[in-house]
Scaffold this motif. Structure first.
Motif, PDB file in Angstrom:
ATOM      1  N   GLU A 367       0.814  -1.210   0.000  1.00 45.11           N
ATOM      2  CA  GLU A 367       0.000   0.000   0.000  1.00 45.11           C
ATOM      3  C   GLU A 367       0.847   1.259   0.000  1.00 45.11           C
ATOM      4  N   LYS A 368       1.895   1.303   0.823  1.00 40.69           N
ATOM      5  CA  LYS A 368       2.731   2.499   0.890  1.00 40.69           C
ATOM      6  C   LYS A 368       3.406   2.780  -0.452  1.00 40.69           C
ATOM      7  N   LEU A 369       3.879   1.733  -1.101  1.00 40.17           N
ATOM      8  CA  LEU A 369       4.529   1.908  -2.396  1.00 40.17           C
ATOM      9  C   LEU A 369       3.532   2.393  -3.442  1.00 40.17           C
ATOM     10  N   SER A 370       2.348   1.796  -3.448  1.00 46.45           N
ATOM     11  CA  SER A 370       1.326   2.199  -4.410  1.00 46.45           C
ATOM     12  C   SER A 370       0.888   3.643  -4.187  1.00 46.45           C
ATOM     13  N   VAL A 371       0.757   4.034  -2.922  1.00 46.63           N
ATOM     14  CA  VAL A 371       0.371   5.410  -2.607  1.00 46.63           C
ATOM     15  C   VAL A 371       1.474   6.379  -3.045  1.00 46.63           C
ATOM     16  N   ALA A 372       2.728   6.003  -2.819  1.00 44.50           N
ATOM     17  CA  ALA A 372       3.843   6.863  -3.219  1.00 44.50           C
ATOM     18  C   ALA A 372       3.881   7.027  -4.738  1.00 44.50           C
ATOM     19  N   ARG A 373       3.622   5.950  -5.458  1.00 47.61           N
ATOM     20  CA  ARG A 373       3.594   6.055  -6.930  1.00 47.61           C
ATOM     21  C   ARG A 373       2.459   6.969  -7.377  1.00 47.61           C
ATOM     22  N   ALA A 374       1.290   6.781  -6.799  1.00 54.14           N
ATOM     23  CA  ALA A 374       0.149   7.613  -7.164  1.00 54.14           C
ATOM     24  C   ALA A 374       0.422   9.085  -6.859  1.00 54.14           C
ATOM     25  N   ALA A 375       1.111   9.347  -5.753  1.00 49.45           N
ATOM     26  CA  ALA A 375       1.451  10.726  -5.410  1.00 49.45           C
ATOM     27  C   ALA A 375       2.396  11.327  -6.447  1.00 49.45           C
TER      28      ALA A 375
END
Length: 386
Positions: A367-375
């Motif tokens: 989740e953290k990686l996916s959120v960072a990519r989306a950001a």
């Protein structure tokens, strides 16, 4: 997002561990084990091997043509260099390219990768495979996505796929029970190619036919890499061509891809269609542009309009994402091809924008990686308006 790229344990099992190795009855079990270990490579192994899959596994070549579609330099993207460097480091990015209006506004490389190389796609390949379904429909090999799957794969008859349509394969709503848990050695994704297959049987069809039905076709979405592998079997049988040859014919040469691609094959010698296509960074961007263009003359005129819009209700924990024909839909009218360990092609039609990231995340998903990519996507899109 659960199940965004599942690849290795399912799709790599059963392939050879080196170019010179041939799968035989005597070494098949050992080779399946080597293939399954991809999910558990160390960070150093991922950084090295994701750009050299053709040196480790067998496969087919997707051939580039002589005329290359240009990607000229555009106005540099006005994004803070510190933000780019932070994203490259935090997401362990090997390749990043931003193309808007057909022009390159940002391009970066790392981890020993460069413009002349290729990087593995994992489940980004699913979106390529679904595009071949569209091409096969336009070419008359497949009559309709509402045809029963058993019309094209008759040896599936008598199992859970009776009455399931091609459309339901594309949208992963077959109703057939499936376990995509990477951490469970007894899951379908781990066992699909690990079980022994009777002589003369296609390994994908043989495994999938034995799965039970859990819901009526079209009523429940469950991410199933095995079903993308079935789509590959369907296209191969309908066209009587390898997926690599058909992709060469329909996309790689006419669309002007710059470099050959490499598509890994399983023990039966067929491409692993749910995964394992290695492509250069700029050619991933060209694939995004192909989808953005609508693929005129290759797929039906309305193919991408349907393929890249939400076709099914997804669980609430998917974060607002939806699912089309093997493409993820992204909030804000965007769509994306996404694979484990940080692979993505994100397309924003309104901005005529394509953002490609090839990576080597420290975990398959998170989740953290996916959120960072989306950001980071958000920062790129904000800069693209300037």
């Amino acid at each position: 997002m659960k199940g965004i790229g599942l690849a290795a344990a399912l799709v790599l099992a059963g392939v050879a561990s080196a170019q010179s190795v041939t799968v035989t009855p005597d070494n098949a079990a050992k080779l399946r084990q080597v293939g399954a270990e991809v999910l558990f490579w160390s960070q150093a192994q991922r950084d090295q091997n994701f750009r050299e899959m053709e040196k480790i596994f067998p496969g087919h070549v997707v051939k580039a043509g002589g005329k290359v579609r240009p990607l000229p330099a555009g106005k540099p993207l006005p994004i803070a260099e510190a933000d780019v460097k932070a994203a490259m480091a935090d997401l362990n990015v090997a390749g990043l390219i931003v193309v808007q209006d057909g022009k390159v506004r940002l391009e970066r490389y790392g981890l020993g990768y460069g413009p002349e190389g290729r990087w593995t796609s994992f489940s980004v390949a699913k979106s390529f495979t679904s595009t071949l379904v569209g091409a096969a429909i336009r070419d008359g090999y497949i009559k309709s996505i509402d045809d029963p799957v058993t019309r094209y794969i008759p040896d599936l008859a008598g199992g859970g796929y009776d009455g399931v349509t091609v459309r339901q394969l594309l949208t992963m709503t077959s109703g057939v029970k499936w376990n995509e848990d990477y951490t469970d050695p007894k899951s379908d994704v781990a066992r699909m190619f690990s079980d022994d297959v009777p002589a003369g049987q296609d390994p994908t069809v043989w495994y999938m036919k034995r799965l039970p039905r859990e819901s009526a076709p079209g009523t429940k979405w469950v991410y199933k890499t095995g079903e993308t592998n079935l789509i590959g079997v369907l296209v191969e049988r309908a066209t009587k061509k390898t997926l690599a040859d058909y992709l060469t014919e329909k996309v790689w040469k006419p669309w002007g891809m710059e470099r050959d691609a490499f598509w890994m094959t399983n023990a039966a010698g067929s491409e692993v269609s749910g995964c394992c296509l290695s492509v250069s960074l700029r050619d991933y961007a060209r694939m995004g542009l192909f989808a953005l263009s609508g693929g005129k003359g290759v797929v039906p005129d309305d193919w991408f309009a349907h393929a890249t819009t939400n076709q099914v209700p997804l669980p609430k924990d998917e974060g607002g994402f939806g699912y089309g024909y093997q493409w993820w839909t992204v909030p804000g009218g965007r769509f994306a091809a996404i694979g484990i360990f940080g692979q993505s092609i994100m397309v924003d039609p309104a901005k005529k924008l394509v953002v490609v990231m090839s990576g080597s995340w420290p975990a398959a998903t998170g989740e953290k990686l996916s959120v960072a990519r989306a950001a980071f996507w958000g920062k790129v899109e904000a800069a693209a308006d300037k």
